[in-house]
Design an enzyme around this catalytic site. Structure first.
Site, PDB file in Angstrom:
ATOM      1  N   ASP A  53       0.812  -1.211   0.000  1.00  0.00           N
ATOM      2  CA  ASP A  53       0.000   0.000   0.000  1.00  0.00           C
ATOM      3  C   ASP A  53       0.850   1.268   0.000  1.00  0.00           C
ATOM      4  OD1 ASP A  53       0.875  -0.851   2.532  1.00  0.00           O
ATOM      5  OD2 ASP A  53      -0.493   0.564   3.503  1.00  0.00           O
ATOM      6  N   GLU A  54       0.218   2.342  -0.439  1.00  0.00           N
ATOM      7  CA  GLU A  54       0.703   3.699  -0.228  1.00  0.00           C
ATOM      8  C   GLU A  54       2.146   3.946  -0.678  1.00  0.00           C
ATOM      9  OE1 GLU A  54      -1.857   5.512   3.362  1.00  0.00           O
ATOM     10  OE2 GLU A  54      -0.169   4.301   4.013  1.00  0.00           O
ATOM     11  N   CYS A  55       2.438   3.683  -1.936  1.00  0.00           N
ATOM     12  CA  CYS A  55       3.736   4.100  -2.477  1.00  0.00           C
ATOM     13  C   CYS A  55       3.597   5.496  -3.054  1.00  0.00           C
ATOM     14  CB  CYS A  55       4.175   3.134  -3.580  1.00  0.00           C
ATOM     15  SG  CYS A  55       4.846   1.609  -2.932  1.00  0.00           S
TER      16      CYS A  55
END
Lengths: 683, 683
Positions: free
Chosen positions: B322-324
């Site tokens: 998640d959340e790069c």
């Protein structure tokens, strides 16, 4: 016993501290030092040392693993006390707190090691110094007690403390024989002991109702004698390590020749009776006794003691020896013949013979024997330590005879006495005060004794704490530290701090009230609970029959041994009766009474809904009646209204009835209301 | 997934149960069944089964160690629930409670094993039957929830229950990466999961701020990346065993390629940035990312995954994803060149490439990969399980694409939403409702997610419980079990029962209030605390800056996410505003408001005494003002007094101001008072 020579110095210092304290300079409201035990010497300075996330500790001097681990635990406790994330690592430099250890302690903690320390706190720095790790551990606990929240954040006031104990043996006995106490109970109580500078856990490991240690020599002891509840040897090792890390010795007790039913279930060949034996469900003094006349008894015990003295490294080994009723000896012709053949007049002589034989076995395993009062005989070897449970006279007699002694009489925390009562019992009080200096030096200290017939792991903390903290003060602080008001003030703070050590004496009540009532928010029951106490002494056993199978889940089990509310109300009643109460105190007293009076109407309807609370209906009603009488007395006093002798007598009669235990509980408001009623008759 | 085929049957049965419930037959006051999750089928009988000291359990059918141990734990819990000494041994005959196990479970617990059970309670006997040990464990928990105190003692009402879950994956995710959660926290929460029939602990074991598992392959992960706080492999084994004993799978998550700062401290060669890396103290989405373009990254990961897939026996393995934010990729010319050479349009394509490579590694170690929403790409293999955190649309898309999915969006228990909000989120709600039956079958269930930026071991239980019990019900019980009033009624009982499992969600507040105030009896602070809540969602981070070093020891940390008092007051306000309140309800509402109004004068003087409470002065004052407005509105309503528009508008303005967070806290009484003020204008 190096600590003893300092005693006279401490007395002087403490006198100064107490004097300051009683004049309110240290009073709680004015930023006092709520320390318990009170240190030998305290000098307050200017300013305070702030604790924030940068707090760290540097270790100097002798490198000791116990200090390293103790410092980490100290940082973790400080984290709980403040809620500040504090890294549990010690830092070498830039630390605000320096710990300097002079040298090592003994590999196995010994009686009489130096436990003194010096703690210097300034606004800029903290320095803790001690000759050995034991003093460091104690000093860390003093620091934790000093932490308080201020407008600037968490802080410790600037102070200089020089401290050392009065007695070298400051113990807590936990009876795991009657009700087994699982490891978490033992460990959290060791934490509490560390917090209050106690240094001996006396572990009562066998009794009629249970044998609690794994023996590999004689495995039927635990297999047949524990009902499945016993400590493995690995757990014993764990507890000993846990205790040692906290500066606490572990002294095991295997009670013999009586209190031994649990042994005899698996090994009836040790018994004086015919057997077979079963684990008793009854409490009290039972008849079961080992047979002191057979050599096989001593052969068994020698092997057993060999195993247990190796398991427990402490130099002292407690073999009990209390409460032999002698009935099995009287009834056994072979034993009677033996006594006759050996010229033994009575059972005391027979027990003395047994004690002598056991003492030789214990000595053979390089341990110093301890026993309860009964083991003392004229020919008892001088190195045997006598544990006095029957009273100061026995203690003094033992000291005069040349034996070292410990006091537990007066420290029976299972008997629901007040903190003040325990606090004022001194190992050198009573007949002990008449001892010579040499004899007094034989008084090693004392032990609070947590007998467990009527406690469970759920409420045992509440029977031990916070009252054991005042016994800890008695044994650590100077003899003339005896101000009961100061004690209660400091005890309230220390009691709350003990929560940070995982003790449950403050949190146990609500869940028990919820359970017994089935109510999620048992407010009315809390109000009733605030006014009542378990009966003192051995009265409870006379009011209801208890066995090992009795659930201990009623109100008597859920309230603390000493009602704070009733004690504080009593303080108000005394002031009012003496005509010395302020308007605020009048109102406070009235507020309590109104609360107690009005509670019954709200509570009563729900009590019948549970088998466990139905019996409280008369008690709740009685409390309301007592409060009503109290309110009338307050009103009479306030208005200087003359009260007729008949009316007064009628009320005193009602109070007398209300003073009797109901549902195995004592209404502790009654004596205070009685005081008010009596006062109302004097105007 | 054998349980799925039964679903339609359950829906019918539960509809009956709910219907009975809503008509008050099961209402709490009338001896209801406060079960959570609500079983599929419940039929109440006559009479009740009494629990006393003779209670014992007999095991029949397939012999399974998990059932033996589960029964012993059941007896111990029953002992805590009742305070009755119950021997923790199972008995073969004469037992009042018979457990019959059909056959074995899988050696490693699998997704979709049969979890159903049948529980028959009559006045004379209890029979629990299940196809395998998992069903038995669930049935035991149902029995424990049924225990209540009655005039005859502790008892379970006669009942016949046939039960089985709706979804096979019912999880709780615990983030040990941000704030490390020591073993006791994990274990007591596993106990709570067992109590509420959750069956997956998803263990978020690495994040930017900490890598929490001992790796022997790559020891710098924990040595450089954990600040000393990590689980040893022995502890991991212990937790897996602990969970398995309770019918719970443990699915580890190692979040990659982003959320990986902690990996890169010790292994900067894995990074896309230049390094060196340090453990960040900041929260939020950070830039650190693994380098997806180097073969050495995959070589490292292959070895690491080999070690970790061996350590964790579950068939599923979560790799995050998640959340790069892609900033390190954008800034690295070598990575940019790689992307160009391989025709990757954007960072999503690069991450997709990484996910594909990692999936092959995971598959190579015989595990099924799981990842957050972002790992789903058109070419994602069909066996990858998508964990939906961004919303129901993503969940439905994944299911349509043929992947199995889990829902966590809506179950973010770190965001301080109400139990009702979580309760009404359904894995097959929103776009999920439009799926075909085949697609719906790919929705495995969901997970409550306990992200830990703003919780510590001290208050984490309160963020998980009791609200997670309603998510457990959502995932276990039928889709149309949605009665919020019934849920709150049962939740209150279950919440208290969770105390018996050692959870601290009910007990954590008071010690924190004592600590922050320095008061032993912080009554005024308790009253203030009753009215306020932490802000919902991500608002808190916007109100104050938090880092890994921030103490979480203020009022916002000490109050539950949902104020019970404010919720109950709101119920009253709604009734009053609608003109439907009884006299008692009017008085109750007034009582609350008086309490909140009068509290400020008593509390305010002490707040300045502590740095931690000084900021509460305006909040306390504001609460008093809100309560005053509320009392005026009540009075106006009661007396049908006309209120001028100006006066009303002025009050609404004041309320609007009071609704704004103060000291990072929201006054939850405001909306109810607003309701009353508005109602007072309508008459």
């Amino acid at each position: 016993m190096s600590s003893r020579s300092f005693r006279s110095v401490f007395v002087v210092c403490v006198a100064v501290a107490v004097c300051l304290f009683s004049h309110g300079i240290f009073a709680q409201e004015q930023g006092s030092l709520p320390l318990m035990p009170l240190p030998a010497h305290v000098t307050q300075g200017e300013g305070q040392f702030l604790i924030d996330g940068t707090f760290s500790v540097a270790l100097e001097g002798y490198k000791d693993e116990r200090v390293v681990q103790g410092s980490k635990r100290f940082l973790a406790t400080l984290g709980r006390e403040t809620g500040i994330p504090i890294a549990a690592e010690t830092a070498a430099d830039k630390a605000g707190f320096t710990i300097k250890t002079g040298g090592p302690s003994d590999a196995v903690q010994q009686l009489g090691e130096d436990e003194g320390y010096r703690l210097e706190v300034t606004a800029a720095h903290v320095q803790l110094t001690a000759a050995d790790p034991l003093g460091i551990l104690h000093g860390l606990q003093t620091f934790l007690q000093l932490v308080r929240v201020t407008p600037q954040g968490f802080a410790v006031p600037a102070v200089s403390i020089i401290d050392q104990p009065r007695f070298p043996w400051r113990g807590l006995m936990i009876d795991a024989g009657r009700h087994f106490m699982p490891l978490p109970v033992i460990e959290r109580n060791l934490d509490g002991m560390e917090a209050t500078k106690l240094n001996v856990m006396h572990w009562h490991l066998s009794d009629d109702q249970g044998f609690r240690v794994e023996s590999r020599q004689a495995p039927l002891l635990q297999e047949e004698g524990s009902g499945g509840s016993y400590y493995t040897q690995a757990q014993i090792h764990e507890v000993i390590e846990y205790a040692r890390a906290r500066g606490i010795r572990v002294v095991p007790e295997f009670d013999m020749p009586c209190h031994t039913s649990s042994w005899l279930v698996g090994y009836p060949q040790l018994a004086s009776g015919a057997g077979p034996y079963q684990l008793p469900t009854k409490w009290g003094v039972l008849d079961a006794a080992m047979d002191p006349t057979r050599e096989t008894t001593y052969e068994f015990l020698d092997k057993f003691l060999g195993e247990m003295t190796a398991l427990f490294p402490d130099a002292y080994f407690h073999v009990g020896g209390d409460e032999c009723d002698g009935k099995e000896w009287d009834a056994n012709p072979r034993i009677q013949a033996f006594m006759k053949a050996h010229g033994m007049k009575d059972n005391a002589a027979l027990q003395s013979y047994f004690s002598g034989r056991v003492q030789k076995l214990v000595a053979g395993h390089h341990k110093i024997m301890m026993g309860w009062d009964e083991v003392l005989q004229p020919d008892t070897p001088r190195d045997v330590v006598i544990h006095s449970w029957r009273g100061p006279t026995g203690l003094a007699a033992a000291a005069r005879q040349g034996n070292r002694v410990l006091l537990s009489n007066g420290y029976y925390i299972d008997l629901n006495q007040s903190a003040a009562e325990h606090y004022l019992v001194d190992p050198l009080g009573g007949d002990g005060a008449n001892l010579t200096a040499e004899e007094k030096a034989r008084v090693l200290g004392g032990e609070a004794t947590m007998w467990s017939e009527l406690v469970t792991p759920e409420n045992v903390d509440s029977r031990i704490w916070p009252r054991t903290a005042v016994i800890a003060e008695r044994l650590w602080s100077a003899e003339d530290v005896r101000d009961v008001d100061s004690m209660y003030r400091r005890l309230a703070v220390v009691s709350q701090k003990l929560d940070y050590y995982g003790l449950e004496h403050n949190s146990f009540t609500l869940p028990m009230l919820q359970r017994m009532s089935g109510e999620l928010d048992p407010k009315g029951l809390e109000v009733l609970a605030s006014a009542v106490q378990p009966p003192e002494g051995y009265e409870r056993e006379g009011l209801r029959e208890y066995t090992t199978l009795s659930p201990l889940n009623r109100l008597v089990d859920a309230v603390p041994p000493e009602s704070d509310a009733a004690r504080k109300f009593n303080e108000l009643a005394v002031l009012i009766a003496a005509g010395k109460a302020s308007e605020e105190q009048w109102q406070k007293a009235q507020g309590w009474l109104v609360r107690w009076r009005d509670n019954d109407a709200k509570l009563e309807p729900s009590l019948a809904g549970s088998e466990l609370t139905a019996e409280l209906i008369p008690l709740s009603h009685s409390l309301a009646q007592v409060a009503t009488i109290g309110l009338q007395a307050l009103d009479d006093l306030k208005n200087h209204r003359a009260v007729s002798a008949e009316a007064r007598e009628k009320n005193l009669e009602l109070l007398k009835a209300a003073a009797k235990p109901q549902a195995v509980l004592v209404d502790k408001v009654v004596p205070s209301v009685e005081l008010l009623v009596k006062a109302s008759g004097r105007q």
